[in-house]
Design an enzyme around this catalytic site. Structure first.
Site, mmCIF file in Angstrom:
data_model
loop_
_atom_site.group_PDB
_atom_site.id
_atom_site.type_symbol
_atom_site.label_atom_id
_atom_site.label_comp_id
_atom_site.label_asym_id
_atom_site.label_seq_id
_atom_site.Cartn_x
_atom_site.Cartn_y
_atom_site.Cartn_z
ATOM 1 N N ARG A 1 0.656 -1.491 -0.147
ATOM 2 C CA ARG A 1 0.001 0.471 0.062
ATOM 3 C C ARG A 1 0.748 1.560 0.331
ATOM 4 O O ARG A 1 0.934 2.351 1.070
ATOM 5 C CB ARG A 1 -1.120 0.217 1.292
ATOM 6 C CG ARG A 1 -2.246 -0.605 1.271
ATOM 7 C CD ARG A 1 -3.418 -0.383 0.875
ATOM 8 N NE ARG A 1 -4.562 -1.095 0.533
ATOM 9 C CZ ARG A 1 -5.462 -1.971 0.610
ATOM 10 N NH1 ARG A 1 -6.179 -1.512 1.937
ATOM 11 N NH2 ARG A 1 -5.924 -2.458 0.165
ATOM 12 N N ARG A 13 -3.973 6.747 0.711
ATOM 13 C CA ARG A 13 -4.766 7.972 1.118
ATOM 14 C C ARG A 13 -3.686 8.750 1.711
ATOM 15 O O ARG A 13 -3.289 9.897 2.657
ATOM 16 C CB ARG A 13 -6.256 7.711 2.140
ATOM 17 C CG ARG A 13 -7.072 7.545 1.086
ATOM 18 C CD ARG A 13 -7.682 6.511 2.588
ATOM 19 N NE ARG A 13 -7.569 4.941 1.887
ATOM 20 C CZ ARG A 13 -8.294 3.795 3.258
ATOM 21 N NH1 ARG A 13 -9.620 4.646 3.641
ATOM 22 N NH2 ARG A 13 -7.795 2.836 3.314
ATOM 23 N N ARG A 67 -8.267 11.212 -5.151
ATOM 24 C CA ARG A 67 -9.704 10.898 -5.003
ATOM 25 C C ARG A 67 -10.742 11.808 -4.956
ATOM 26 O O ARG A 67 -11.942 11.427 -4.369
ATOM 27 C CB ARG A 67 -9.354 10.300 -3.510
ATOM 28 C CG ARG A 67 -8.669 9.019 -4.143
ATOM 29 C CD ARG A 67 -9.537 7.572 -4.296
ATOM 30 N NE ARG A 67 -10.489 6.520 -3.082
ATOM 31 C CZ ARG A 67 -11.912 7.643 -3.005
ATOM 32 N NH1 ARG A 67 -12.288 8.011 -4.087
ATOM 33 N NH2 ARG A 67 -12.087 6.944 -2.162
ATOM 34 N N ASP A 88 -6.670 -2.995 -7.256
ATOM 35 C CA ASP A 88 -7.364 -3.819 -5.659
ATOM 36 C C ASP A 88 -7.133 -5.735 -6.516
ATOM 37 O O ASP A 88 -8.142 -5.715 -7.662
ATOM 38 C CB ASP A 88 -8.919 -3.084 -5.555
ATOM 39 C CG ASP A 88 -9.013 -3.478 -4.144
ATOM 40 O OD1 ASP A 88 -7.896 -3.429 -3.339
ATOM 41 O OD2 ASP A 88 -10.031 -4.782 -4.099
ATOM 42 N N TYR A 137 -14.531 -12.640 0.398
ATOM 43 C CA TYR A 137 -15.287 -11.487 0.119
ATOM 44 C C TYR A 137 -16.190 -11.427 -0.382
ATOM 45 O O TYR A 137 -17.578 -10.836 -0.612
ATOM 46 C CB TYR A 137 -14.680 -10.078 -0.994
ATOM 47 C CG TYR A 137 -13.110 -9.619 -0.373
ATOM 48 C CD1 TYR A 137 -13.838 -8.482 0.876
ATOM 49 C CD2 TYR A 137 -11.940 -10.050 0.323
ATOM 50 C CE1 TYR A 137 -12.676 -8.402 1.751
ATOM 51 C CE2 TYR A 137 -10.797 -8.856 0.753
ATOM 52 C CZ TYR A 137 -11.531 -8.207 1.670
ATOM 53 O OH TYR A 137 -10.333 -7.007 2.488
HETATM 54 O O1 CP3 Z 1 0.090 0.426 -3.333
HETATM 55 C C1 CP3 Z 1 -0.482 -1.066 -3.353
HETATM 56 O O2 CP3 Z 1 0.132 -1.537 -2.693
HETATM 57 C C2 CP3 Z 1 -1.103 -1.142 -4.144
HETATM 58 C C3 CP3 Z 1 -2.222 -1.383 -4.320
HETATM 59 C C4 CP3 Z 1 -3.865 -1.621 -3.280
HETATM 60 C C5 CP3 Z 1 -4.751 -1.238 -3.572
HETATM 61 N N1 CP3 Z 1 -5.248 -2.941 -2.938
HETATM 62 C C6 CP3 Z 1 -5.520 -0.318 -3.802
HETATM 63 C C7 CP3 Z 1 -5.940 0.763 -2.635
HETATM 64 C C8 CP3 Z 1 -3.375 -2.864 -3.031
HETATM 65 C C9 CP3 Z 1 -1.608 -4.085 -3.099
HETATM 66 C C10 CP3 Z 1 -4.055 -3.769 -3.262
HETATM 67 C C11 CP3 Z 1 -4.989 -5.239 -2.457
HETATM 68 C C12 CP3 Z 1 -5.779 -5.461 -1.096
HETATM 69 N N2 CP3 Z 1 -7.101 -4.709 -1.580
HETATM 70 C C13 CP3 Z 1 -5.948 -6.275 -0.610
HETATM 71 C C14 CP3 Z 1 -4.392 -7.296 -0.534
HETATM 72 C C15 CP3 Z 1 -3.905 -6.464 0.631
HETATM 73 C C16 CP3 Z 1 -4.150 -6.348 1.925
HETATM 74 O O3 CP3 Z 1 -4.386 -5.257 1.965
HETATM 75 O O4 CP3 Z 1 -4.372 -7.264 2.514
HETATM 76 C C17 CP3 Z 1 -6.290 -6.257 -0.040
HETATM 77 C C18 CP3 Z 1 -7.200 -7.420 1.444
HETATM 78 C C19 CP3 Z 1 -7.202 -5.583 -0.677
HETATM 79 C C20 CP3 Z 1 -9.382 -4.831 -0.149
HETATM 80 C C21 CP3 Z 1 -9.059 -3.840 0.050
HETATM 81 N N3 CP3 Z 1 -9.541 -2.866 -0.434
HETATM 82 C C22 CP3 Z 1 -9.958 -3.482 0.993
HETATM 83 C C23 CP3 Z 1 -10.427 -4.281 2.272
HETATM 84 C C24 CP3 Z 1 -10.416 -2.213 0.718
HETATM 85 C C25 CP3 Z 1 -10.944 -0.935 1.415
HETATM 86 C C26 CP3 Z 1 -9.945 -0.673 3.099
HETATM 87 C C27 CP3 Z 1 -9.516 -0.560 3.160
HETATM 88 O O5 CP3 Z 1 -8.260 0.382 3.541
HETATM 89 O O6 CP3 Z 1 -10.379 1.596 3.391
HETATM 90 C C28 CP3 Z 1 -9.719 -1.317 -0.206
HETATM 91 C C29 CP3 Z 1 -9.319 -0.246 -0.914
HETATM 92 C C30 CP3 Z 1 -8.452 -0.041 -1.551
HETATM 93 N N4 CP3 Z 1 -7.887 -0.764 -1.720
HETATM 94 C C31 CP3 Z 1 -7.795 1.094 -1.158
HETATM 95 C C32 CP3 Z 1 -6.462 1.453 -1.805
HETATM 96 C C33 CP3 Z 1 -5.545 2.742 -2.153
HETATM 97 C C34 CP3 Z 1 -8.596 3.018 -0.487
HETATM 98 C C35 CP3 Z 1 -8.357 3.777 -0.653
HETATM 99 C C36 CP3 Z 1 -9.752 4.636 -1.076
HETATM 100 O O7 CP3 Z 1 -10.703 4.147 -0.951
HETATM 101 O O8 CP3 Z 1 -9.362 5.248 -1.974
#
Ligand code: CP3
Length: 348
Positions: free
Chosen positions: A30, A34, A43, A79, A156
């Site tokens: 990540r 944000r 965003r 994602d 999920y």
């Molecule tokens: O920079 C990086 O690492 C690449 C981007 C990336 C995102 N999601 C963007 C994202 C990666 C590698 C993921 C993988 C991802 N997505 C995982 C596996 C990694 C982990 O964290 O265990 C999972 C479980 C997801 C599913 C997911 N996506 C969730 C549970 C959420 C919400 C949680 C939160 O932090 O709000 C997301 C949203 C998400 N994916 C964001 C980002 C940057 C949140 C940002 C936003 O809302 O703009």
């Protein structure tokens, strides 16, 4: 696409191959998101899904941390859930709540309706983004592609969003194992093809996120997750180095290794040297600083980074990272400080 010779000899790819390196490579899960003002600014105008599905925007977000932090790899901005939509499992992201699956998968009939699609047709925007990012990186650092493992993706799809106990997922798994295996196999087929197509588009390394697999004990992992995750690594078949990551997976690292991965990811709940011992020194390790330490104070953060490096003991095959993703309230300066610290204190 052929990996440029410069990238092949990068610290990051050499560490993936457990070759000797001048210093430990570092990147952050990540690393885009944000906690960065420039991400929050984008965003304001676009949803998360628009960022993922528009190659120009995905490229821009991928490069944001590369400009600000001295990282040794970029990771595709996308994602985990992206492949679900073309499989007939649409979802959205709800502000403050995370992912929401429109019609969660709850029965054998739901599973039989899930489509096995060719990601090359359905997810073309991801490969366009990869080609564009590779062009912009110009061989300076490698690009990591990624996808989710079947257990985490299925959880999920079945729960409909985040879960603390995975009750619905496990009920389906224990109650109708045959249906579970059909679902996990569909996911493994699509994810395997998706990762091969990412490599063909230019991804230098791919990471398989089985983020929630720590919810399973060893026997259940072997029965319900391992065969499907293994199929993904077999499909990749050595086309590129692979990283296999899970959270709270300390007790099953030695079995996750059997599923595959040149490098295994460890979270912060297990000391890095213990984790590496469980995995075996014939594989690399990625990790494992607690992301919460990035909130401060600086001296505690850097001494914890020093501890991770000490436990890795300059063995070939360590990639410095967090035990999970950067939290939204993290000060960018602390991420910069850790990257600098690893660069300066891991010289061989
Ligand atoms: O920079 C990086 O690492 C690449 C981007 C990336 C995102 N999601 C963007 C994202 C990666 C590698 C993921 C993988 C991802 N997505 C995982 C596996 C990694 C982990 O964290 O265990 C999972 C479980 C997801 C599913 C997911 N996506 C969730 C549970 C959420 C919400 C949680 C939160 O932090 O709000 C997301 C949203 C998400 N994916 C964001 C980002 C940057 C949140 C940002 C936003 O809302 O703009």
């Amino acid at each position: 696409m052929v990996t440029a010779p410069g990238v092949r000899e990068s610290l990051f790819l050499r560490a993936c191959r457990r070759e000797s390196v001048e210093r430990t490579p570092v990147w952050f899960m990540r690393q885009a998101g944000r906690y960065m003002a420039e991400y929050r600014a984008l965003r304001q105008n676009y949803t998360l899904l628009q960022l993922c599905r528009t190659p120009d925007l995905a490229t821009e977000v991928t490069l944001q941390p590369v400009r600000r932090i001295d990282v040794d790899a970029a990771i595709l901005f996308s994602d985990l859930l992206i492949p679900l939509e073309p499989m007939g499992i649409p979802f959205d992201f709800i502000k403050g709540e995370g992912p929401a699956i429109e019609r969660p998968i709850r029965s054998a009939a739901d599973i039989d309706a899930v489509k096995v699609v060719d990601p090359r047709d359905a997810l073309g925007y991801t490969f366009a983004a990869i080609r564009q990012i590779k062009g912009e990186l110009g061989g300076r650092i490698p690009l990591i592609g990624f996808a989710g493992a079947p257990f985490t993706l299925a959880s999920y799809a079945i729960e409909g969003g985040h879960s603390n106990n995975f009750a619905l997922t496990k009920s389906l798994m224990y109650g109708d194992p045959a249906a579970w295996h059909r679902f996990a196999d569909k996911l493994a087929t699509v994810v395997g093809d998706y990762l091969v197509a990412q490599i063909d588009a230019g991804a230098d390394v791919v990471q398989v996120f089985d983020s929630w697999v720590g919810a399973l004990n060893e026997n259940d992992y072997r029965e319900f997750a391992l065969p499907h995750t293994r199929k993904i690594f077999e499909t990749i078949g050595g086309r590129a180095p692979t990283i296999h990551f899970g959270v709270a997976s300390g007790s099953i690292l030695h079995v996750m290794r059997e599923a595959g991965g040149d490098v295994l990811g460890a979270d912060w709940r297990i000391p890095l040297d213990d984790a590496w011992g469980r995995i075996g020194y014939d594989r690399g390790i990625q990790g494992n600083l607690d992301p919460t330490l990035l909130l401060g104070p600086r001296d505690r953060l850097l001494s914890a980074a020093a501890d991770v490096l000490a436990r890795a003991a300059n063995r070939p095959g360590h990639i410095f990272n967090l035990g999970h993703g950067i939290l939204p309230m993290t000060p960018v300066e602390n991420v910069q400080a850790v990257a600098r610290y690893v660069r300066e204190h891991s010289a061989r």
